[in-house]
Design an enzyme around this catalytic site. Structure first.
Site, mmCIF file in Angstrom:
data_model
loop_
_atom_site.group_PDB
_atom_site.id
_atom_site.type_symbol
_atom_site.label_atom_id
_atom_site.label_comp_id
_atom_site.label_asym_id
_atom_site.label_seq_id
_atom_site.Cartn_x
_atom_site.Cartn_y
_atom_site.Cartn_z
ATOM 1 N N LYS A 1 5.535 -4.608 3.101
ATOM 2 C CA LYS A 1 5.126 -3.488 3.964
ATOM 3 C C LYS A 1 6.318 -2.716 4.519
ATOM 4 O O LYS A 1 6.230 -1.506 4.699
ATOM 5 C CB LYS A 1 4.233 -3.990 5.105
ATOM 6 C CG LYS A 1 2.869 -4.423 4.601
ATOM 7 C CD LYS A 1 1.819 -4.493 5.677
ATOM 8 C CE LYS A 1 0.458 -4.744 5.034
ATOM 9 N NZ LYS A 1 -0.615 -4.917 5.978
ATOM 10 N N LYS B 1 -2.259 -5.545 -5.595
ATOM 11 C CA LYS B 1 -3.540 -5.927 -4.977
ATOM 12 C C LYS B 1 -4.277 -4.688 -4.456
ATOM 13 O O LYS B 1 -3.639 -3.700 -4.065
ATOM 14 C CB LYS B 1 -3.310 -6.989 -3.901
ATOM 15 C CG LYS B 1 -3.210 -6.511 -2.513
ATOM 16 C CD LYS B 1 -3.141 -7.625 -1.479
ATOM 17 C CE LYS B 1 -2.898 -6.941 -0.143
ATOM 18 N NZ LYS B 1 -3.548 -7.469 0.981
ATOM 19 N N LYS C 1 -5.966 -1.369 1.560
ATOM 20 C CA LYS C 1 -6.434 -0.244 2.378
ATOM 21 C C LYS C 1 -5.395 0.862 2.424
ATOM 22 O O LYS C 1 -5.726 2.030 2.543
ATOM 23 C CB LYS C 1 -6.653 -0.701 3.826
ATOM 24 C CG LYS C 1 -7.626 -1.835 4.023
ATOM 25 C CD LYS C 1 -7.953 -1.922 5.517
ATOM 26 C CE LYS C 1 -8.533 -3.258 5.879
ATOM 27 N NZ LYS C 1 -7.520 -4.224 6.341
#
Ligand code: AQP
Length: 342
Positions: A111, A194, A197
Site C-alpha cells: 500500500k 488480488k 477496493k
C-alpha cells in the site's frame, strides 16, 4: 463456545472478494460461535477518506453484513471508532510490537509502494490496531481472506510477547479461519493481482451493489487465455490447483474458483462440469450463477441503505454490547501493565 471477531474497512467498492473471502464465512459461523463483526473505520482512515463518503461507506458495510445474512440480534455489529478500547489497546500494543516485525508486513509495502516516506504512521501500525481489535474481545478465532494471514500471525506474536513480558497467560493465541473455495479472489483484469477496493479500474472487480447488467459486462470483459477450460489434471490431491497451472493460467484458475464458490461446489465438481468448454460459454454460466447469488444481496443492501436511521440504531446497539465485553478486558490490561486506577 469460542468467540469470533472480524472486520471490514468502509473504504467503498465492497466487492466479491470481500464477500467470498470473508463476509459469507461470517454468516456461516453464526450459531457455532459468539460473533462480533466490526466496520473498521479507524483502519479506513490510514488512507485519506472523504468524511461524507466515510459515513455512507460505514453504513454500506453494515448493510452488507445484514443483507448477506448476519443477524444483528444474535451477532454484534458496530463501527470500531465507537468502542474506545480498540485505540487504547492499540497504543499498548505499539509498545509491545517490534519495528522489525512491522517492517516485514507485506500489506504496508504494497500500500505504501514507492512513497513509503509519505505513508501515514497509521498505515504502518495498522497491524497493531488489528491485533487490538481481536484481543480487546479475547477472540479465539478470526475468519479472514488469505491476504490477512500475515497480520493474524503478528497478532499471535503480540499476544505471546505481552503474555511473556508480563508473566501472564491473559491473551489467547487466536486462530485464523481461512476457508471456502475462494480465499483469494483475483482481479478480473489481471489474475496475478488480488481483487481490491482501491484498484482504479472498476472492471477489475464485481461490486456487491453492481446491477445484473454490470455483473454480466464485467464477466464478459474478464481477461482469459486462448485455451479451453482445463480437465481434472490441473488439480493436486488436496483438491487445490496445481501451482504450475495457477502460474500458467491465473485467470482461468480465478474464474473457475469464483464459479465453484458461488455455485457452492468443490473445484473438482466445477472442473468436471466445465472441462473443454470455451470461455465464451463458461462466462455465460458464471454470469447466471453470479447474478443469482449476488443480485438479492445487492438489492437488500440498497433497501437498507435507504433507511440510514435503522442502520444507525443497529450500530448503536452493537456498540453498547461490544463495549460491555471490551471494557472489563481493558481494565484487566491496565492492571497487568501497572496503570494506576484513581
Ligand atoms: N481479493 C480478496 N479475496 C478474498 N478475500 C479478500 N478480502 C479482501 N480482498 C479479498 C478479505 O475481505 C476482508 C475485508 O477486507 P478489508 O476491507 O479489511 O480490506 P483489504 O483486505 O485491504 O481488502 P481490499 O478489498 O483489497 O481493500 P483495499 O483495496 O483497500 O486494500 C478481509 O478478511 C480480507 O482478507
Amino acid at each position: 463456545m469460542g468467540r469470533i471477531f472480524s472486520g471490514v474497512q468502509p473504504t467503498g467498492n465492497l466487492h466479491l472478494g470481500n464477500y467470498l473471502g470473508a463476509i459469507r464465512n461470517f454468516v456461516q459461523l453464526q450459531g457455532d460461535y459468539e460473533c462480533i463483526y466490526c466496520v473498521v473505520d479507524l483502519h479506513a482512515i490510514t488512507l485519506w477518506q472523504d468524511p461524507t463518503k466515510l459515513r455512507a461507506q460505514t453504513r454500506e458495510i453494515a448493510a452488507a453484513f445484514i443483507a448477506a445474512g448476519i443477524d444483528p440480534i444474535n451477532s454484534i455489529i458496530f463501527n470500531q471508532s465507537q468502542v474506545p478500547a480498540h485505540a487504547e489497546l492499540a497504543w499498548i500494543f505499539n509498545c509491545v510490537a517490534r519495528m522489525g516485525w512491522l517492517n516485514r508486513m507485506t500489506q504496508f509495502k504494497d500500500k505504501a509502494g514507492k512513497h513509503r516516506e509519505n505513508a501515514s504512521v497509521g498505515l504502518y501500525v495498522y497491524p497493531d490496531l488489528m491485533a487490538a481489535d481481536i484481543l480487546t474481545y479475547k477472540a479465539t478465532h478470526v475468519p479472514v481472506g488469505e491476504d490477512q494471514k500475515q497480520h493474524l500471525e503478528l497478532t499471535r506474536d503480540i499476544a505471546q510477547k505481552f503474555n511473556n513480558d508480563f508473566e501472564t497467560d491473559f491473551f489467547p493465541l487466536t486462530e485464523p479461519l481461512i476457508f471456502g473455495a475462494a480465499t483469494r479472489v483475483m482481479s478480473l483484469r489481471d489474475g496475478s493481482k488480488k481483487m481490491s477496493k482501491s484498484e482504479e479500474s472498476d472492471l477489475s472487480r464485481i461490486n456487491m451493489t453492481d446491477t445484473d447488467d454490470e455483473i454480466a459486462k464485467k464477466i464478459r470483459k474478464a481477461k482469459t487465455d486462448p485455451d479451453p477450460l482445463p480437465g481434472l489434471d490441473c488439480l493436486i490431491e488436496n483438491g487445490q490447483f496445481e501451482p504450475a497451472f495457477e502460474r500458467a493460467r491465473p485467470e482461468a484458475a480465478n474464474l473457475i474458483s469464483i464459479y465453484a464458490a458461488l455455485a457452492g461446489v468443490s473445484l473438482s465438481a466445477a472442473i468436471g462440469e466445465t472441462e473443454g468448454q470455451q470461455f465464451s460459454d463458461f462466462k455465460r454460466l458464471l454470469t447466471d450463477v453470479a447474478v443469482e447469488k449476488l443480485a438479492p444481496i445487492g438489492s437488500e443492501m440498497r433497501r437498507l441503505q435507504d433507511a440510514p436511521d435503522h442502520l444507525d440504531e443497529i450500530l448503536r446497539d452493537g456498540r453498547q454490547r461490544a463495549n460491555a465485553i471490551a471494557q472489563p478486558i481493558l481494565q484487566d490490561v491496565h492492571q497487568i501493565v501497572g496503570f494506576l486506577r484513581p
